[in-house]
Design an enzyme around this catalytic site. Structure first.
Site, mmCIF file in Angstrom:
data_model
loop_
_atom_site.group_PDB
_atom_site.id
_atom_site.type_symbol
_atom_site.label_atom_id
_atom_site.label_comp_id
_atom_site.label_asym_id
_atom_site.label_seq_id
_atom_site.Cartn_x
_atom_site.Cartn_y
_atom_site.Cartn_z
ATOM 1 N N ARG A 1 39.593 13.197 102.215
ATOM 2 C CA ARG A 1 38.519 12.279 101.809
ATOM 3 C C ARG A 1 38.902 10.837 102.192
ATOM 4 O O ARG A 1 38.098 10.086 102.756
ATOM 5 C CB ARG A 1 38.386 12.409 100.296
ATOM 6 C CG ARG A 1 37.323 11.621 99.696
ATOM 7 C CD ARG A 1 37.124 12.073 98.234
ATOM 8 N NE ARG A 1 36.059 11.291 97.699
ATOM 9 C CZ ARG A 1 36.224 10.050 97.292
ATOM 10 N NH1 ARG A 1 37.408 9.480 97.325
ATOM 11 N NH2 ARG A 1 35.181 9.378 96.857
ATOM 12 N N VAL B 1 46.732 8.058 97.875
ATOM 13 C CA VAL B 1 45.533 7.308 97.451
ATOM 14 C C VAL B 1 44.312 8.195 97.687
ATOM 15 O O VAL B 1 44.123 8.678 98.805
ATOM 16 C CB VAL B 1 45.327 6.003 98.272
ATOM 17 C CG1 VAL B 1 44.124 5.224 97.732
ATOM 18 C CG2 VAL B 1 46.567 5.129 98.270
ATOM 19 N N HIS B 2 43.533 8.440 96.651
ATOM 20 C CA HIS B 2 42.316 9.226 96.886
ATOM 21 C C HIS B 2 41.155 8.921 95.943
ATOM 22 O O HIS B 2 40.061 9.434 96.130
ATOM 23 C CB HIS B 2 42.625 10.732 96.813
ATOM 24 C CG HIS B 2 42.894 11.223 95.413
ATOM 25 N ND1 HIS B 2 41.901 11.709 94.609
ATOM 26 C CD2 HIS B 2 44.025 11.279 94.679
ATOM 27 C CE1 HIS B 2 42.422 12.060 93.441
ATOM 28 N NE2 HIS B 2 43.708 11.802 93.460
ATOM 29 N N ARG B 3 41.372 8.088 94.915
ATOM 30 C CA ARG B 3 40.305 7.899 93.914
ATOM 31 C C ARG B 3 39.114 7.160 94.520
ATOM 32 O O ARG B 3 39.262 6.353 95.446
ATOM 33 C CB ARG B 3 40.797 7.053 92.732
ATOM 34 C CG ARG B 3 41.958 7.596 91.972
ATOM 35 C CD ARG B 3 41.686 7.649 90.482
ATOM 36 N NE ARG B 3 41.218 8.969 90.192
ATOM 37 C CZ ARG B 3 42.023 10.041 90.150
ATOM 38 N NH1 ARG B 3 43.308 9.938 90.369
ATOM 39 N NH2 ARG B 3 41.510 11.229 89.917
#
Ligand code: UDP
Length: 356
Positions: A234, A201-203
């Site tokens: 992030r 998950v990174h969006r």
């Protein structure tokens, strides 16, 4: 022919691995690294593992808002273009680096080639969609991975310079699968091959608000089976305040790991029961390796994987993810949506034919 290629993000390094070799076989390539991804585990490791040539120029943009990064990259990239005087600029995908390269080439009157042209999620709130649309409309050579991408461009009136070349990530996947298969894999994390989920998950949509972060924690807490989550720096940074990271550390069966190199990640993917992701590239890689994919978004640019029954769109919603996990069946046959594994050569040929 002299081509300046601009890369700067993890998925762009993966795509550059096969494409640098193909471009250098036909012309002179100058590789520029924007520095958008600068953590060693998202950048240097990829150059080393995938044998990507060392960048000739580093823009070293560093952290900042997308607008700040865009401005710095454009200014520094313009200096590179003035020194190198290329015949063409080549950009990849849909990131701030892509947009910076496209705008700077256009403002300097240098022809532009776009790898992964024509993809659309039709969600203009996604920064990636904004970057794709602008880059495509500035490009002279549009290198489309899928038939759908060609059709999307035609619907926006773009038909000149459009080439259906296949997907360069498929080339990378074929090239590196044997090396990936030889990595230690899930056993090194205490996981059984075929008995765990691989999560990424990174969006921005999943990480930029407290409500989105809570929804992510809710989904990852309710998977109900072993899972490994190599956490993007992030995402880790966003989860750390407010006890969310501790909440995830307490989820039984969930292994929180640092971001993996491409070979280790590919091994984890090849051996997973299913993939749970909001990544663009990982949706396709699941398809390449015949692993069911659950996409934590409501839209995707890789629509053929959904229409073909290989990928389920669930949003960041625990109940919908649970329903998708309860039925991971997929068609036995995988159509060749992404070409024949020789996209890199087709891209190099198309760029030289059009701009050389
Ligand atoms: N990837 C990786 N290690 C990880 C997670 C992803 O090597 O821990 C690779 C993955 O195999 C794919 C690429 O990174 O090739 C996808 O990048 P990402 O999800 O960051 O970007 P997106 O494709 O969503 O733009």
């Amino acid at each position: 022919m002299r081509i300046v290629s601009l890369v700067g993000n993890r998925p762009q390094f993966v795509k550059a691995a096969p494409l640098c070799a193909a471009l250098r076989a036909l012309g002179d390539e100058v590789l520029v690294h924007s520095g958008q991804h600068y953590d060693p585990e998202l950048a240097d490791l990829f150059f080393d593992e995938l044998g990507i040539p060392s960048p000739d120029h580093a823009l070293e943009v560093g952290p900042g808002t997308p607008v700040h990064q865009l401005a710095i990259m454009m200014e520094r990239f313009e200096h590179v273009l003035r020194d190198e005087r290329p015949d063409a600029v080549l950009v990849y995908g849909d990131t701030t680096t892509t947009l910076a390269g496209a705008l700077t080439a256009a403002k300097n009157g240098i022809p532009l080639a776009h790898v992964e042209a024509g993809l659309r999620s039709f969600d203009r709130s996604m920064p990636e969609e904004q970057n794709r649309v602008v880059t495509d409309h500035l490009s002279d050579v549009l290198l489309c991975p899928t038939r759908q991408a060609v059709d999307n461009l035609a619907a926006e009136g773009i038909t000149r310079g459009v080439h259906l070349v296949g997907d360069v990530m498929f080339d990378a996947s074929r090239m590196f699968a044997p090396l990936a298969a030889a990595r230690p894999g899930p056993a090194a994390l205490g996981l059984e091959p075929g008995g765990y989920l691989l999560v990424t998950v990174h969006r921005a949509a999943a990480t930029d608000t407290p409500a989105a972060l809570d929804a992510m924690v809710d989904v990852l807490s309710s998977l109900g089976q072993p899972a490994v989550f190599p956490v993007h720096p992030r995402t880790r940074g966003k989860l750390q305040p407010g006890g969310r990271w501790e909440a995830l550390e307490g989820v039984p069966g969930l292994v929180l790991a640092p971001p993996a190199g491409y070979l280790d990640f590919t091994n984890l993917l090849m051996n997973a029961r299913a993939v749970v992701t909001d990544s663009g590239g990982v949706q396709k890689e699941a398809y390449f390796h015949g692993i069911p994919c659950i996409t934590l978004r409501d839209t995707t640019e890789w629509v053929e994987t959904v229409e073909g029954g290989f990928n389920a769109l669930t949003g960041m919603d625990a109940a919908r993810v649970g329903a998708a996990l309860a039925d991971l069946s997929m068609p036995a046959e995988r159509p060749p949506y992404y070409g024949d594994g020789h996209a890199a050569e087709a891209i190099a040929r198309a760029v030289v034919e059009e701009l050389g």
